[in-house]
Design a protein around this motif. Structure first.
Motif, short mmCIF file in Angstrom:
data_model
loop_
_atom_site.label_atom_id
_atom_site.label_comp_id
_atom_site.label_asym_id
_atom_site.label_seq_id
_atom_site.Cartn_x
_atom_site.Cartn_y
_atom_site.Cartn_z
N GLU A 11 8.22 1.30 -2.91
CA GLU A 11 7.89 0.97 -4.29
C GLU A 11 9.19 0.69 -5.06
OE1 GLU A 11 4.51 1.06 -4.75
OE2 GLU A 11 4.35 1.89 -2.72
N LYS A 15 11.59 -6.26 -3.95
CA LYS A 15 11.14 -7.36 -3.09
C LYS A 15 10.51 -8.51 -3.87
CE LYS A 15 7.12 -4.62 -1.94
NZ LYS A 15 6.37 -5.11 -3.10
N GLU A 38 0.10 -9.33 -1.15
CA GLU A 38 -1.00 -8.50 -0.65
C GLU A 38 -0.86 -7.08 -1.18
OE1 GLU A 38 -2.02 -8.55 3.42
OE2 GLU A 38 -2.49 -10.67 3.34
N PRO A 39 -1.95 -6.38 -1.46
CA PRO A 39 -3.28 -6.98 -1.47
C PRO A 39 -3.37 -7.99 -2.60
CG PRO A 39 -3.36 -4.74 -2.35
CD PRO A 39 -1.97 -4.96 -1.85
N ARG A 49 -7.58 -5.70 -4.83
CA ARG A 49 -6.32 -5.05 -5.25
C ARG A 49 -6.56 -4.09 -6.40
NH1 ARG A 49 -0.74 -6.31 -5.06
NH2 ARG A 49 0.39 -5.42 -6.81
N PHE A 70 -7.76 -3.06 2.54
CA PHE A 70 -6.52 -3.84 2.69
C PHE A 70 -6.74 -4.99 3.68
CE2 PHE A 70 -4.21 -0.03 0.98
CZ PHE A 70 -3.52 -0.68 -0.03
N ARG A 74 -6.70 -9.11 3.29
CA ARG A 74 -5.85 -9.92 4.20
C ARG A 74 -6.65 -11.01 4.89
NH1 ARG A 74 -2.97 -5.88 6.86
NH2 ARG A 74 -1.87 -6.00 4.87
N ARG A 96 4.51 -8.25 0.82
CA ARG A 96 3.79 -7.32 1.70
C ARG A 96 2.82 -8.06 2.62
NH1 ARG A 96 4.91 -2.20 0.57
NH2 ARG A 96 5.44 -1.57 -1.54
N PHE A 97 2.67 -7.51 3.82
CA PHE A 97 1.69 -8.01 4.79
C PHE A 97 1.37 -6.87 5.75
CE2 PHE A 97 0.36 -10.97 8.31
CZ PHE A 97 -0.66 -11.57 7.62
N SER A 100 3.03 -3.34 5.96
CA SER A 100 2.68 -2.33 4.94
C SER A 100 1.53 -1.47 5.45
CB SER A 100 2.25 -2.99 3.62
OG SER A 100 3.36 -3.45 2.89
N THR A 101 0.56 -2.10 6.08
CA THR A 101 -0.57 -1.32 6.61
C THR A 101 -0.10 -0.39 7.72
OG1 THR A 101 -1.85 -3.34 6.25
CG2 THR A 101 -2.97 -1.54 7.37
N TYR A 104 2.06 2.43 5.66
CA TYR A 104 1.34 3.23 4.65
C TYR A 104 0.09 3.90 5.24
CZ TYR A 104 4.10 1.63 0.59
OH TYR A 104 5.10 1.39 -0.32
N GLN A 105 -0.73 3.07 5.94
CA GLN A 105 -1.96 3.67 6.47
C GLN A 105 -1.72 4.30 7.85
OE1 GLN A 105 -2.22 0.67 4.48
NE2 GLN A 105 -2.84 2.21 3.00
N ILE A 156 -1.54 4.74 -5.26
CA ILE A 156 -0.66 4.98 -4.11
C ILE A 156 0.72 5.43 -4.56
CG2 ILE A 156 0.46 3.88 -2.10
CD1 ILE A 156 -2.15 2.34 -1.69
P1 TMP Z 1 2.83 -3.76 -4.65
O1 TMP Z 1 2.37 -5.07 -4.10
O2 TMP Z 1 2.95 -3.78 -6.11
O3 TMP Z 1 4.04 -3.26 -3.96
O4 TMP Z 1 1.66 -2.69 -4.44
C1 TMP Z 1 0.82 -2.66 -3.38
C2 TMP Z 1 0.57 -1.21 -3.02
O5 TMP Z 1 -0.33 -1.16 -1.93
C3 TMP Z 1 1.81 -0.45 -2.57
O6 TMP Z 1 1.71 0.90 -3.01
C4 TMP Z 1 1.71 -0.47 -1.06
C5 TMP Z 1 0.23 -0.49 -0.81
N1 TMP Z 1 -0.21 -1.17 0.41
C6 TMP Z 1 -0.75 -0.39 1.44
O7 TMP Z 1 -0.83 0.83 1.34
N2 TMP Z 1 -1.20 -1.04 2.56
C7 TMP Z 1 -1.15 -2.40 2.71
O8 TMP Z 1 -1.58 -2.94 3.73
C8 TMP Z 1 -0.60 -3.18 1.61
C9 TMP Z 1 -0.53 -4.67 1.74
C10 TMP Z 1 -0.14 -2.51 0.50
#
Ligand code: TMP
Length: 205
Positions: A11, A15, A38-39, A49, A70, A74, A96-97, A100-101, A104-105, A156
């Motif tokens: 965060e 980017k 994304e999202p 989103r 997510f 996509r 992001r693409f 990130s998944t 994060y996930q 998040i």
């Molecule tokens: P951002 O685009 O402003 O960085 O925020 C997108 C948020 O969503 C960020 O906290 C990261 C999260 N994210 C996931 O957890 N998984 C994903 O696949 C994507 C694309 C984003």
């Protein structure tokens, strides 16, 4: 055939700023560059989103429901926007693409790695970015920037330090792949832009 480039990082790593600067630089050189994220990225994706970022929904997302949303965003994004743009010879820059998944996930929420890998491939039609730019900053710096920004943290962003340490470690592991170009996110905006531009030119021009 076009070029598909993604931007990744913690965060407030910078980017979105860097994506925009690269797009401007490419356009100044006569290239057809599109900026997307994304999202989101499509009307349907932007609605998803909102749902994903909102802390206002009553109830907690199950991690499986979250990852599927997510991936839904996509899948729509790939079919409606990214794949047609690449086929038309454009340079697609995506904030992001699927990485990130994965972090994060997959890493931070501990969703089963095989499931994450399958869902990423399914939603993206197996199209992997040609280059991924990682803006690397630490957890403390990310938190400092979120505080300095002032805006209320979304769902998040409100996760704790432990969660974001896993996100950062996950990115650093992924970044060992040659697809990645890692830049120190603590450098100045101009310096980072210069490095990204040079590496892009080295890889594609
Ligand atoms: P951002 O685009 O402003 O960085 O925020 C997108 C948020 O969503 C960020 O906290 C990261 C999260 N994210 C996931 O957890 N998984 C994903 O696949 C994507 C694309 C984003």
């Amino acid at each position: 055939m076009g070029i598909f480039v993604t931007f990744e990082g913690m965060e407030c790593c910078g980017k979105s700023t860097q994506l925009h600067l690269l797009a401007r630089w490419l356009r100044e050189r006569g290239h057809d560059a599109i900026e997307t994220r994304e999202p989101g990225g499509t009307d349907i994706g932007e609605s998803i989103r909102e749902l994903l970022r909102s802390g206002n929904v009553s109830g907690t997302f199950s991690s499986r429901a979250e990852i599927l949303l997510f991936e839904a965003s996509r899948a729509q994004h790939m079919e409606e926007k990214i794949l047609p743009a690449i086929a038309a010879g454009k340079i697609v820059l995506c904030d992001r693409f699927h990485d990130s998944t994965t972090v994060y996930q997959g890493v931070a929420r501990a969703v089963d790695a095989d499931a994450v890998s399958f869902l990423n491939g399914f939603a993206s039609h197996g199209r992997v970015p040609d280059m991924t730019i990682l803006l690397d900053i630490g957890v403390r710096e990310s938190f400092r920037r979120m505080d300095a920004r002032g805006a209320i943290r979304d769902r998040i962003e409100s996760e704790d330090e432990n969660f974001f340490q896993k996100v950062r470690d996950g990115y650093r592991m992924l970044a060992e792949d040659v697809r990645f170009f890692t830049v120190d996110g603590m450098s100045s905006i101009a310096e980072i832009h210069g490095k990204i531009r040079d590496e892009f030119a080295r890889r594609f021009f």
